[in-house]
Every structure is written in C-alpha cells, then in structure tokens.
Write a protein that holds these residues in place. Structure first.
Motif, PDB file in Angstrom:
ATOM      1  N   ARG A  21       0.813  -1.222   0.000  1.00 18.58           N
ATOM      2  CA  ARG A  21       0.000   0.000   0.000  1.00 18.58           C
ATOM      3  C   ARG A  21       0.841   1.263   0.000  1.00 18.58           C
ATOM      4  O   ARG A  21       0.508   2.243  -0.656  1.00 18.58           O
ATOM      5  CB  ARG A  21      -0.927   0.016   1.222  1.00 18.58           C
ATOM      6  CG  ARG A  21      -2.017  -1.014   1.142  1.00 18.58           C
ATOM      7  CD  ARG A  21      -2.997  -0.830   2.296  1.00 18.58           C
ATOM      8  NE  ARG A  21      -3.924  -1.952   2.319  1.00 18.58           N
ATOM      9  CZ  ARG A  21      -4.104  -2.739   3.379  1.00 18.58           C
ATOM     10  NH1 ARG A  21      -3.454  -2.509   4.507  1.00 18.58           N
ATOM     11  NH2 ARG A  21      -4.957  -3.746   3.305  1.00 18.58           N
ATOM     12  N   GLY A  22       1.933   1.245   0.757  1.00 17.89           N
ATOM     13  CA  GLY A  22       2.760   2.446   0.863  1.00 17.89           C
ATOM     14  C   GLY A  22       3.301   2.881  -0.485  1.00 17.89           C
ATOM     15  O   GLY A  22       3.318   4.072  -0.812  1.00 17.89           O
ATOM     16  N   LYS A  23       3.727   1.921  -1.266  1.00 18.82           N
ATOM     17  CA  LYS A  23       4.292   2.235  -2.592  1.00 18.82           C
ATOM     18  C   LYS A  23       3.201   2.779  -3.529  1.00 18.82           C
ATOM     19  O   LYS A  23       3.462   3.674  -4.326  1.00 18.82           O
ATOM     20  CB  LYS A  23       4.922   0.960  -3.170  1.00 18.82           C
ATOM     21  CG  LYS A  23       5.945   1.206  -4.240  1.00 18.82           C
ATOM     22  CD  LYS A  23       7.257   1.719  -3.688  1.00 18.82           C
ATOM     23  CE  LYS A  23       8.113   2.295  -4.800  1.00 18.82           C
ATOM     24  NZ  LYS A  23       9.174   3.160  -4.256  1.00 18.82           N
ATOM     25  N   ILE A  24       2.011   2.241  -3.421  1.00 17.13           N
ATOM     26  CA  ILE A  24       0.899   2.730  -4.250  1.00 17.13           C
ATOM     27  C   ILE A  24       0.594   4.179  -3.888  1.00 17.13           C
ATOM     28  O   ILE A  24       0.449   5.046  -4.761  1.00 17.13           O
ATOM     29  CB  ILE A  24      -0.356   1.843  -4.055  1.00 17.13           C
ATOM     30  CG1 ILE A  24      -0.121   0.459  -4.660  1.00 17.13           C
ATOM     31  CG2 ILE A  24      -1.601   2.507  -4.672  1.00 17.13           C
ATOM     32  CD1 ILE A  24      -1.216  -0.557  -4.369  1.00 17.13           C
ATOM     33  N   LEU A  52      -6.616  -0.961  -2.130  1.00 11.73           N
ATOM     34  CA  LEU A  52      -6.123   0.127  -2.982  1.00 11.73           C
ATOM     35  C   LEU A  52      -5.798  -0.444  -4.360  1.00 11.73           C
ATOM     36  O   LEU A  52      -5.030  -1.406  -4.466  1.00 11.73           O
ATOM     37  CB  LEU A  52      -4.847   0.749  -2.399  1.00 11.73           C
ATOM     38  CG  LEU A  52      -4.872   1.288  -0.965  1.00 11.73           C
ATOM     39  CD1 LEU A  52      -3.535   1.953  -0.636  1.00 11.73           C
ATOM     40  CD2 LEU A  52      -6.013   2.265  -0.741  1.00 11.73           C
ATOM     41  N   PRO A  53      -6.366   0.114  -5.435  1.00 12.69           N
ATOM     42  CA  PRO A  53      -5.969  -0.356  -6.765  1.00 12.69           C
ATOM     43  C   PRO A  53      -4.607   0.247  -7.128  1.00 12.69           C
ATOM     44  O   PRO A  53      -4.147   1.187  -6.480  1.00 12.69           O
ATOM     45  CB  PRO A  53      -7.067   0.203  -7.680  1.00 12.69           C
ATOM     46  CG  PRO A  53      -7.543   1.437  -6.992  1.00 12.69           C
ATOM     47  CD  PRO A  53      -7.354   1.209  -5.503  1.00 12.69           C
ATOM     48  N   ILE A  54      -3.976  -0.283  -8.155  1.00 15.05           N
ATOM     49  CA  ILE A  54      -2.707   0.306  -8.595  1.00 15.05           C
ATOM     50  C   ILE A  54      -2.989   1.322  -9.708  1.00 15.05           C
ATOM     51  O   ILE A  54      -3.815   1.068 -10.580  1.00 15.05           O
ATOM     52  CB  ILE A  54      -1.686  -0.760  -9.063  1.00 15.05           C
ATOM     53  CG1 ILE A  54      -2.228  -1.597 -10.229  1.00 15.05           C
ATOM     54  CG2 ILE A  54      -1.261  -1.648  -7.902  1.00 15.05           C
ATOM     55  CD1 ILE A  54      -1.156  -2.439 -10.932  1.00 15.05           C
ATOM     56  N   PRO A  55      -2.317   2.483  -9.668  1.00 10.52           N
ATOM     57  CA  PRO A  55      -2.459   3.426 -10.780  1.00 10.52           C
ATOM     58  C   PRO A  55      -2.021   2.759 -12.098  1.00 10.52           C
ATOM     59  O   PRO A  55      -1.219   1.812 -12.094  1.00 10.52           O
ATOM     60  CB  PRO A  55      -1.502   4.572 -10.402  1.00 10.52           C
ATOM     61  CG  PRO A  55      -1.366   4.492  -8.918  1.00 10.52           C
ATOM     62  CD  PRO A  55      -1.444   3.016  -8.596  1.00 10.52           C
ATOM     63  N   LEU A  56      -2.526   3.264 -13.214  1.00  9.89           N
ATOM     64  CA  LEU A  56      -2.308   2.600 -14.506  1.00  9.89           C
ATOM     65  C   LEU A  56      -0.846   2.412 -14.877  1.00  9.89           C
ATOM     66  O   LEU A  56      -0.482   1.437 -15.533  1.00  9.89           O
ATOM     67  CB  LEU A  56      -3.033   3.375 -15.614  1.00  9.89           C
ATOM     68  CG  LEU A  56      -4.562   3.294 -15.537  1.00  9.89           C
ATOM     69  CD1 LEU A  56      -5.200   4.316 -16.458  1.00  9.89           C
ATOM     70  CD2 LEU A  56      -5.043   1.888 -15.879  1.00  9.89           C
ATOM     71  N   THR A  57       0.000   3.351 -14.476  1.00  6.54           N
ATOM     72  CA  THR A  57       1.412   3.219 -14.849  1.00  6.54           C
ATOM     73  C   THR A  57       2.270   2.684 -13.698  1.00  6.54           C
ATOM     74  O   THR A  57       3.498   2.642 -13.803  1.00  6.54           O
ATOM     75  CB  THR A  57       1.999   4.566 -15.332  1.00  6.54           C
ATOM     76  OG1 THR A  57       1.782   5.558 -14.322  1.00  6.54           O
ATOM     77  CG2 THR A  57       1.348   5.018 -16.625  1.00  6.54           C
ATOM     78  N   PHE A  58       1.627   2.262 -12.619  1.00  8.65           N
ATOM     79  CA  PHE A  58       2.369   1.706 -11.478  1.00  8.65           C
ATOM     80  C   PHE A  58       3.270   0.526 -11.871  1.00  8.65           C
ATOM     81  O   PHE A  58       4.346   0.346 -11.282  1.00  8.65           O
ATOM     82  CB  PHE A  58       1.379   1.294 -10.379  1.00  8.65           C
ATOM     83  CG  PHE A  58       2.008   0.841  -9.095  1.00  8.65           C
ATOM     84  CD1 PHE A  58       2.561   1.761  -8.207  1.00  8.65           C
ATOM     85  CD2 PHE A  58       2.048  -0.505  -8.764  1.00  8.65           C
ATOM     86  CE1 PHE A  58       3.151   1.340  -7.023  1.00  8.65           C
ATOM     87  CE2 PHE A  58       2.635  -0.938  -7.577  1.00  8.65           C
ATOM     88  CZ  PHE A  58       3.184  -0.006  -6.702  1.00  8.65           C
ATOM     89  N   PRO A  59       2.865  -0.302 -12.850  1.00  6.59           N
ATOM     90  CA  PRO A  59       3.735  -1.430 -13.226  1.00  6.59           C
ATOM     91  C   PRO A  59       5.157  -1.027 -13.609  1.00  6.59           C
ATOM     92  O   PRO A  59       6.052  -1.872 -13.611  1.00  6.59           O
ATOM     93  CB  PRO A  59       2.998  -2.064 -14.414  1.00  6.59           C
ATOM     94  CG  PRO A  59       1.557  -1.769 -14.142  1.00  6.59           C
ATOM     95  CD  PRO A  59       1.554  -0.376 -13.555  1.00  6.59           C
TER      96      PRO A  59
END
Lengths: 149, 147
Positions: A21-24, A52-59
């Motif tokens: 979660r922290g990184k997201i 928490l979902p991941i933002p689209l460019t989080f990958p």
C-alpha cells in the motif's frame, strides 16, 4: 550492433515484486493523482475495489525494484543505458493487482530492428514482460520499445 | 499539494451507453514540471537515472539540462483516463509513444477523445500538449458500468 543477436528471443530469469500500500500511495502522489482510492481503503472499497488499486502506470515500478541508481530494466539485456531512449510503453491489464500480491515477471527480448536515424544507425528493441501473481494467474503484460542511439 | 489545477480529486463516473464517439474527455492541466517532482517521481518509481534528477548530467550528455521521465507523462495520461472512467479498473490496454522531451517549467495538459465505441470495446486517443502521443486505450465495456 549494441545488442547481441543471440539475445533475441531470450528470456531473463524471473524477478519478483511485492505490491504494498505504501508504494501505491507514494506513486499516486508523485504523479499528482489525488484520487482517494489510492490512499484510503474505505474510498477504494466504496469505488468497488477490494483494496487500494494500482495506478495505470504503477507497473513501471516492478522492473526497477531493487535496482541501483544506474541500473534499469533496459540494461538487463546488456543495452548501453547512456544511449537508451524510451520509445513506447504499452500495458495490457488482464486481472486486478492488489496490495499483498507477489508478482513474478519474465522479461523477453522479442525483436530488434535497425533503422537509419539522423545521427547514424539506431537499434530499436521490443521487450515484453509477462507478470503472474502468487496464484499463477497472468495479471499483466508490458511491452516496451527502447531506442538505442 | 495539488497538481490538478482544474478538477477536484473525486473521480467522475461514466456509463458505457453515454460514451459517444468524438466525445472529448475533460482536460487535465498539470502544474509545471519541476525538479522536486522529478526527484519525487524517481523515488516513487525507482527510476533513478541521473538524467532526470541531476541537472548537470543532462547538460553533460548534450540534452541541455534535465528531462522528465517519459513514464511520468504517461502517468499524467493515466490520471486523465482513470478519472474519466471512475478509476483505473476499467482499462484493458494503455499504450503511448514518446515523441519529445519534457523539461523543467513545461506545463503538460492532457485531453482526449473517444475514437470508437463498438459493442465490445471503447477506444480513446489521448493527447497532451508536449508529449507523448498515445497509441490509444482500450477497455471492456462491461467493466465501465459502475452501476
């Protein structure tokens, strides 16, 4: 050629990334996206997400995980990083990714094209990474095109 | 600190039947890109290439100064489209082609249009003022029905 021809079609050893979660939260904040679904679990659930979902460019973070300052995913195939430019990036989202997931990525050099640029020959490399979660489910495909000038 | 100058942080909801070809996606205007944001993005993404964070390195390699991470700009476009769709979960595919470099002080404004709405997918062409031109985004209509 900066890229050894025998590398084409080769896959690198799998790498893993733990989604937390922290990184997201940090990533959403860094791109200026203040949607509360990336910060508060309550807001995420209200919007229909399990966490928490991941933002689209989080990958993009998956490939950099654990690397040193002068390393980058593009360097994994031996590309000379000082001459590498990011040409294209494309994600195909196959299944949700949530905090607590452990993803395994396998990076494969799909093809290398040579092109005549303004300042000499360029090589254009296409790299695909397939990410699988802890249940063996394919969750994401990332396709990167890098230009080696 | 808010980086979104024109809209609140609450995502809009969109329904598949309301998505018409040619519809414009409400624009997103970001604050000028600055050194602090690039450092913050470097930490968040893990991309510590000094080209983005060390002003001297950009000069040394002949780029005339630091340039922004391309992926930060793709992040701005991701912000645009996920706000429009009420979150990132509806998106099936998202791709960009990087065309030019972003520097300190550049204001990246993002917008887009619905280019296609078939019974199976909705396609978008997203644009921003400086870079990059996207190849488009595709989503599954059933997943954009947050009813």
């Amino acid at each position: 050629m900066a890229i050894k021809p025998e590398m084409i079609g080769q896959s690198l050893p799998p790498t893993t990334f733990e989604v937390d979660r922290g990184k997201i939260r940090e990533f959403a904040s860094a791109i200026g996206d203040e949607n509360p679904i990336y910060q508060e679990i309550g807001a995420a659930r209200e919007a229909g997400y399990a966490d928490l979902p991941i933002p689209l460019t989080f990958p993009t973070t998956f490939g950099f995980w654990g690397k040193k300052a002068k390393e980058a995913p593009a360097g994994d195939f031996g590309f000379p990083l000082s001459r590498v430019l990011h040409g294209e990036e494309e994600y195909t989202y196959l299944a949700p990714v949530y905090p607590g997931d452990t993803l395994t990525g396998v990076r494969k050099l799909l093809q290398v094209d040579e092109k005549q640029g303004k300042s000499g020959k360029m090589e254009i490399a296409t790299v695909e990474t397939i990410y699988t979660n802890q249940n063996g489910q394919e969750v994401l495909r990332a396709r990167s095109v890098v230009v080696i000038r | 600190m808010t980086l979104n100058l024109e809209r609140g942080p609450v995502a809009a909801k969109v329904f598949y039947q309301d998505i018409e070809e040619g519809t414009e996606i409400p624009p997103l205007v970001n604050k000028p890109v600055n050194h602090t944001q690039l450092v913050k993005y470097a930490g968040a993404s893990g991309d510590f290439n000094p080209l983005h964070t060390d002003p001297e390195v950009g000069v040394k390699v002949g780029l005339g100064g630091p340039i922004a991470h391309g992926m930060l700009i793709m992040g701005f476009l991701g912000h645009l489209i996920s706000d429009y769709l009420g979150g990132p979960g509806a998106l099936r595919k998202f791709g960009v082609r990087f065309q030019s470099m972003t520097r300190h002080g550049d204001v990246i404004s993002c917008t887009g249009n619905i280019t296609k709405n078939t019974s199976k997918t909705v396609s978008f062409l997203l644009k921003e003022r400086l870079l990059p031109k996207t190849k488009g985004a595709i989503l599954k209509p059933r997943e954009i029905l947050p009813q």
